[in-house]
Structures are given as structure tokens and as C-alpha cells.
Design a protein around this motif. Structure first.
Motif, PDB file in Angstrom:
ATOM      1  N   VAL A 288       0.834  -1.202   0.000  1.00 13.95           N
ATOM      2  CA  VAL A 288       0.000   0.000   0.000  1.00 13.95           C
ATOM      3  C   VAL A 288       0.870   1.254   0.000  1.00 13.95           C
ATOM      4  CG1 VAL A 288      -1.605   1.376   1.372  1.00 13.95           C
ATOM      5  CG2 VAL A 288      -2.021  -1.067   1.052  1.00 13.95           C
ATOM      6  N   LEU A 289       1.887   1.275   0.854  1.00 16.70           N
ATOM      7  CA  LEU A 289       2.754   2.453   0.919  1.00 16.70           C
ATOM      8  C   LEU A 289       3.483   2.665  -0.401  1.00 16.70           C
ATOM      9  CD1 LEU A 289       4.314   2.239   4.505  1.00 16.70           C
ATOM     10  CD2 LEU A 289       2.221   3.389   3.750  1.00 16.70           C
ATOM     11  N   GLU A 290       3.921   1.566  -1.020  1.00 14.62           N
ATOM     12  CA  GLU A 290       4.598   1.678  -2.311  1.00 14.62           C
ATOM     13  C   GLU A 290       3.647   2.216  -3.377  1.00 14.62           C
ATOM     14  OE1 GLU A 290       7.040  -1.146  -5.514  1.00 14.62           O
ATOM     15  OE2 GLU A 290       6.496  -1.923  -3.524  1.00 14.62           O
ATOM     16  N   LEU A 291       2.429   1.702  -3.398  1.00 12.55           N
ATOM     17  CA  LEU A 291       1.442   2.163  -4.368  1.00 12.55           C
ATOM     18  C   LEU A 291       1.072   3.629  -4.123  1.00 12.55           C
ATOM     19  CD1 LEU A 291      -0.948  -0.940  -4.439  1.00 12.55           C
ATOM     20  CD2 LEU A 291       0.505  -0.146  -6.324  1.00 12.55           C
ATOM     21  N   ALA A 292       0.911   3.981  -2.844  1.00 11.82           N
ATOM     22  CA  ALA A 292       0.564   5.365  -2.514  1.00 11.82           C
ATOM     23  C   ALA A 292       1.677   6.316  -2.920  1.00 11.82           C
ATOM     24  CB  ALA A 292       0.268   5.490  -1.025  1.00 11.82           C
ATOM     25  N   GLY A 293       2.910   5.913  -2.685  1.00 15.22           N
ATOM     26  CA  GLY A 293       4.041   6.740  -3.075  1.00 15.22           C
ATOM     27  C   GLY A 293       4.127   6.935  -4.575  1.00 15.22           C
ATOM     28  N   ALA A 294       3.630   5.940  -5.324  1.00 15.45           N
ATOM     29  CA  ALA A 294       3.638   6.028  -6.782  1.00 15.45           C
ATOM     30  C   ALA A 294       2.406   6.747  -7.325  1.00 15.45           C
ATOM     31  CB  ALA A 294       3.727   4.629  -7.387  1.00 15.45           C
ATOM     32  N   GLY A 295       1.489   7.127  -6.422  1.00  6.50           N
ATOM     33  CA  GLY A 295       0.328   7.882  -6.845  1.00  6.50           C
ATOM     34  C   GLY A 295      -0.893   7.069  -7.201  1.00  6.50           C
ATOM     35  N   GLN A 296      -0.920   5.767  -6.906  1.00  6.20           N
ATOM     36  CA  GLN A 296      -2.110   4.960  -7.195  1.00  6.20           C
ATOM     37  C   GLN A 296      -3.295   5.540  -6.401  1.00  6.20           C
ATOM     38  OE1 GLN A 296      -4.295   2.717  -5.634  1.00  6.20           O
ATOM     39  NE2 GLN A 296      -5.177   2.171  -7.643  1.00  6.20           N
ATOM     40  N   PRO A 297      -4.412   5.853  -7.061  1.00  2.00           N
ATOM     41  CA  PRO A 297      -5.477   6.644  -6.413  1.00  2.00           C
ATOM     42  C   PRO A 297      -6.040   6.028  -5.136  1.00  2.00           C
ATOM     43  CG  PRO A 297      -5.781   6.624  -8.790  1.00  2.00           C
ATOM     44  CD  PRO A 297      -4.672   5.654  -8.501  1.00  2.00           C
ATOM     45  N   ALA A 298      -6.383   4.736  -5.154  1.00  2.00           N
ATOM     46  CA  ALA A 298      -7.001   4.131  -3.971  1.00  2.00           C
ATOM     47  C   ALA A 298      -6.035   4.108  -2.794  1.00  2.00           C
ATOM     48  CB  ALA A 298      -7.479   2.718  -4.296  1.00  2.00           C
ATOM     49  N   ALA A 299      -4.783   3.746  -3.065  1.00  2.00           N
ATOM     50  CA  ALA A 299      -3.788   3.705  -1.998  1.00  2.00           C
ATOM     51  C   ALA A 299      -3.479   5.102  -1.488  1.00  2.00           C
ATOM     52  CB  ALA A 299      -2.517   3.027  -2.503  1.00  2.00           C
ATOM     53  N   ARG A 300      -3.357   6.042  -2.406  1.00  2.00           N
ATOM     54  CA  ARG A 300      -3.054   7.412  -1.998  1.00  2.00           C
ATOM     55  C   ARG A 300      -4.184   7.979  -1.145  1.00  2.00           C
ATOM     56  NH1 ARG A 300      -1.577  10.949   0.149  1.00  2.00           N
ATOM     57  NH2 ARG A 300      -0.444  12.838  -0.472  1.00  2.00           N
ATOM     58  N   ARG A 301      -5.422   7.671  -1.514  1.00  2.00           N
ATOM     59  CA  ARG A 301      -6.572   8.168  -0.761  1.00  2.00           C
ATOM     60  C   ARG A 301      -6.608   7.561   0.642  1.00  2.00           C
ATOM     61  NH1 ARG A 301      -9.854   7.242  -4.308  1.00  2.00           N
ATOM     62  NH2 ARG A 301     -10.624   5.187  -3.679  1.00  2.00           N
ATOM     63  N   ALA A 302      -6.357   6.248   0.752  1.00  2.00           N
ATOM     64  CA  ALA A 302      -6.396   5.592   2.059  1.00  2.00           C
ATOM     65  C   ALA A 302      -5.311   6.134   2.979  1.00  2.00           C
ATOM     66  CB  ALA A 302      -6.241   4.083   1.890  1.00  2.00           C
ATOM     67  N   VAL A 303      -4.113   6.342   2.442  1.00  2.00           N
ATOM     68  CA  VAL A 303      -3.013   6.858   3.259  1.00  2.00           C
ATOM     69  C   VAL A 303      -3.263   8.317   3.627  1.00  2.00           C
ATOM     70  CG1 VAL A 303      -0.545   7.378   3.273  1.00  2.00           C
ATOM     71  CG2 VAL A 303      -1.350   5.199   2.350  1.00  2.00           C
ATOM     72  N   ALA A 304      -3.808   9.088   2.680  1.00  2.00           N
ATOM     73  CA  ALA A 304      -4.132  10.484   2.980  1.00  2.00           C
ATOM     74  C   ALA A 304      -5.194  10.566   4.070  1.00  2.00           C
ATOM     75  CB  ALA A 304      -4.604  11.195   1.715  1.00  2.00           C
ATOM     76  N   ASP A 305      -6.220   9.696   3.988  1.00  2.86           N
ATOM     77  CA  ASP A 305      -7.247   9.667   5.031  1.00  2.86           C
ATOM     78  C   ASP A 305      -6.630   9.337   6.384  1.00  2.86           C
ATOM     79  OD1 ASP A 305      -9.205  10.269   3.204  1.00  2.86           O
ATOM     80  OD2 ASP A 305      -9.957   8.212   3.027  1.00  2.86           O
ATOM     81  N   ALA A 306      -5.670   8.396   6.383  1.00  3.34           N
ATOM     82  CA  ALA A 306      -5.007   8.024   7.632  1.00  3.34           C
ATOM     83  C   ALA A 306      -4.201   9.198   8.180  1.00  3.34           C
ATOM     84  CB  ALA A 306      -4.112   6.817   7.417  1.00  3.34           C
ATOM     85  N   GLY A 307      -3.517   9.922   7.297  1.00  3.48           N
ATOM     86  CA  GLY A 307      -2.748  11.080   7.743  1.00  3.48           C
ATOM     87  C   GLY A 307      -3.637  12.145   8.357  1.00  3.48           C
ATOM     88  N   ARG A 308      -4.769  12.388   7.720  1.00  4.31           N
ATOM     89  CA  ARG A 308      -5.700  13.372   8.270  1.00  4.31           C
ATOM     90  C   ARG A 308      -6.276  12.899   9.599  1.00  4.31           C
ATOM     91  NH1 ARG A 308      -8.619  17.717   7.527  1.00  4.31           N
ATOM     92  NH2 ARG A 308     -10.773  17.786   8.257  1.00  4.31           N
ATOM     93  N   ALA A 309      -6.648  11.621   9.669  1.00  8.81           N
ATOM     94  CA  ALA A 309      -7.195  11.082  10.917  1.00  8.81           C
ATOM     95  C   ALA A 309      -6.169  11.152  12.039  1.00  8.81           C
ATOM     96  CB  ALA A 309      -7.654   9.643  10.704  1.00  8.81           C
TER      97      ALA A 309
END
Length: 390
Positions: A288-309
Motif C-alpha cells: 500500500v505504501l509503495e502504491l501510494a508513493g507512486a500515486g495509485q489513487p485508492a492507496a493514496r486516498r487511504a493513506v491520505a485519510d489516515a494522515g488526516r485522521a
């Protein structure tokens, strides 16, 4: 086998100190080396009283005089007082769901040796046997130790009994400290692993010298350790710092059926479940972190939500405690590197605009640092007594 104290010639015994001598020795342990004038100022003692209290501590070897370029107003050198960290060794053990991580430390919880071993099972007998084997091995390789500390994810009462450890399947009270003390012959204390890590940071780490501190951990669960007025918050039932089910804005539901709580958004399981559902396949947290770092939308959204939370949670806790410092750590803290902007924005918009800025330090501690926390609890028990969390 000779003890470390015998090898170094240090015979001072912390257990025989009266209250005033203990205050002096602990102040030097936590903040030393300290010149006598500074030590007297910190403790509100006259020079004569300090001399009366420190002379037997120096004579016994519990405190030592160091060399210094510090001079008094009369021009005479002032030798600082310090402890001899190598005079005592301690073992700290962090227990996870499938392994244990152990360290040998000195009196200031500096790690001298590390050991890792799988757990043969999750029942109390298997855990006691695994810890006992690790302790025997480390004592054989590194000499005698003064105490054993164990950190475990769960609810712990009076640093003795584990009343619940869900990740091990323990639903009934386990007198873990008593069982390990009987098996190893060592004075043993058990503490919630997040609070143990907080102890190490408060006494010997980034929180050294601070009166208030918050440690928030994210990973399989969400944990929190709190120090207020220079004292660790334990709670009346060993549940002090329980924030996993603290409500946050959102709609997600955690495994306990709570809608919008911290665990529903912040745990590694919640994040991987959200991304896995979006992708139609199972994923690991690292993926997930690798995908989020690469900009994959679902992973980036989940990690961004976690950061905000996480920002909302930290701001909520900081609003109650007003800490000098908040440390973020845990096996899931890698998400913070990706979602720093969301974290910072949530912190800023959620804090009291008239209040102070929230100072945050991100520390990706390995499990050996958690084991060091357990050793720090053993150090506390040795110098203060097992029933005196600080």
C-alpha cells in the motif's frame, strides 16, 4: 560468574536508599552528569544538605565524581556527579503476536546487545518459556543482570498482571510478572508496550527533561502513552492512554463495531482492507505504501485519510494534555512520510488557534526500541521500587 557491580567495583545499592537520597540519585541518573550547585538548585536543597546526602552515595560507589571544566564563582573547579551506567545491566523484552525481541541495556537503557526469537505459541506457557529461554541465553552471553522488564500489547495491572492481550488471545488475567520472576529468578515487571516505550523516551530519550510528553503509535493497533507533570499516566485499571476507539469524523467501522473511531481508519489492517477492496485483491501494508508513493489513487486516498485522521487524533490528545512534545511511531508510521501534508493540515485546523503550536517528532522505532522501553521500566523498578511508575 561475577556480577557487573563486582567487576566495576560499584557496591551502591539503590534498594537501601531513603527518600531524600533516592531523589538525589534518580535526578543524577535521569539528568546527569550534574554539578553539585545545579543538583542542589534542581532539588531545592542547601549546599550542606546536598553534601550530607551525596557523601554516602559517593562513598558507596553509587554516584561517582567526574572531571569538569565547570568552575564556581570562587574559581574552584566543580566536579559533576554522575552514575556509572555500566554498574547495572537489565533485560527488556517486547512480545508481539509471533516473536519476541530482547535487549540487554545498561543503567541508562543504552542497548548493549539484541536478540530475536519466534514465539512457539501464543499461550501463557509458551510465552513464559520463550522469554525464560531468551533471558538464560542473554545472561549466559552478557553476564548477570539486575532486573527484567516485559512490554506487551494489552491491558496490564500494577506492572504485574496482564488482564487482557487480544493479539495473543488472552482474555483472562495472567500473572505474567510472577510467573517470569519464578522462572528466571529475576525481579520482573510487566508493562503495556506503548507505556514502556514512553518511559524510555521520557527518562532517556527525546522526552528527557520534559514535564509532559505524548507518544502515539500506529500499526496493528493505535496506542498512546502520556506523561503529565513528569509522571506516566497509568489509569485506575491499567488502561491509561487507550485511544484506539476515540471517535474521529468519518464513517468507517472498526472490528469492534464502533463507527468513526481511530482504529477504523489508522490501523494497518484498516488501510490494507480499504485498498484491497478498491483493487479487488489482497494487499500488504508495505505494498500500500509503495502504491501510494507512486500515486495509485485508492492507496493514496487511504493513506491520505489516515494522515488526516492521525492529525485529528493528535490534535485532540494535545488539546487535553498540552504536551511539550508528541512522538509518532509504530510499525505503521511509514504512512506519515507520504501523508505529511494531510497530517499537518489536520493538526493546524484542529488545534486551538489561541494555543501553542503542537511540536511533533516522527520516529520509526524498530522493535528493539520497544524492548529498550521494557528495560527502562525495569530500571525504574530497580531505582524506585516496582510499584512506583513515573
Amino acid at each position: 560468574m561475577s556480577s557487573v557491580a563486582e567487576e566495576t567495583g560499584v557496591a551502591g545499592d539503590w534498594t537501601t536508599l531513603d527518600g531524600s537520597q533516592q531523589r538525589v540519585a534518580v535526578e543524577v541518573l535521569r539528568h546527569g552528569p550534574l554539578p553539585r550547585a545545579e543538583l542542589a538548585r534542581r532539588l531545592g536543597l542547601s549546599p550542606g544538605s546536598l553534601t550530607r546526602l551525596t557523601r554516602p552515595l559517593v562513598d558507596s560507589g553509587l554516584l561517582v565524581e567526574g572531571t569538569s571544566d565547570i568552575h564556581t564563582r570562587t574559581g574552584r573547579p566543580s566536579l559533576p556527579l554522575d552514575v556509572q551506567p555500566s554498574s547495572r545491566r537489565f533485560i527488556g523484552v517486547k512480545i508481539t503476536g509471533d516473536a519476541l525481541f530482547a535487549v540487554v541495556t545498561d543503567l541508562r537503557a543504552a542497548v548493549l546487545a539484541e536478540h530475536e526469537a519466534p514465539l512457539p505459541g501464543r499461550g501463557p506457557e509458551a510465552v513464559v518459556d520463550a522469554v525464560t529461554d531468551a533471558v538464560a541465553r542473554m545472561r549466559g552471553e552478557h553476564g548477570e543482570v539486575a532486573g527484567l522488564g516485559v512490554g506487551i500489547g494489552g491491558r496490564v495491572s500494577e506492572r504485574r498482571d496482564v488482564t487482557k492481550a487480544q493479539f495473543l488471545g488472552w482474555q483472562e488475567t495472567v500473572p505474567l510478572a510472577a510467573r517470569l520472576q519464578s522462572a528466571t529468578g529475576l525481579p520482573t515487571v510487566v508493562e503495556n508496550d506503548v507505556r514502556a516505550l514512553t518511559v524510555a523516551e521520557h527518562w532517556f530519550g527525546a522526552g528527557r527533561g520534559l514535564q509532559s510528553l505524548v507518544v502515539v503509535t500506529i500499526g496493528v493497533g493505535v496506542g498512546c502513552g502520556i506523561v503529565v507533570h513528569d509522571r506516566l499516566v497509568e489509569g485506575a485499571h491499567g488502561a491509561g492512554g487507550s485511544v484506539g476507539h476515540r471517535p474521529l469524523p468519518g464513517w468507517a467501522m472498526c472490528a469492534q463495531g464502533h463507527r468513526g473511531c481511530a482504529e477504523a481508519v489508522l490501523t494497518s489492517g484498516a488501510i490494507t482492507a480499504a485498498v484491497g477492496q478498491a483493487l479487488g485483491r489482497s494487499v500488504t501494508y508495505d505494498e500500500v505504501l509503495e502504491l501510494a508513493g507512486a500515486g495509485q489513487p485508492a492507496a493514496r486516498r487511504a493513506v491520505a485519510d489516515a494522515g488526516r485522521a492521525l492529525g485529528l487524533l493528535v490534535a485532540d490528545i494535545a488539546g487535553l494534555v498540552d504536551p511539550d512534545l508528541v512522538i509518532l511511531t509504530g510499525e505503521g508510521v511509514g504512512a506519515v512520510d507520504i501523508a505529511r501534508a494531510e497530517l499537518a493540515a489536520a493538526l493546524e485546523e484542529s488545534r486551538d488557534p489561541a494555543g501553542p503550536q503542537i511540536r511533533v517528532d516522527v520516529q520509526p522505532f524498530p522493535f528493539t526500541e520497544w524492548a529498550r522501553g521494557a528495560a527502562a521500566v525495569a530500571v525504574q523498578a530497580h531505582v524506585l521500587g516496582p510499584a512506583a511508575p513515573v
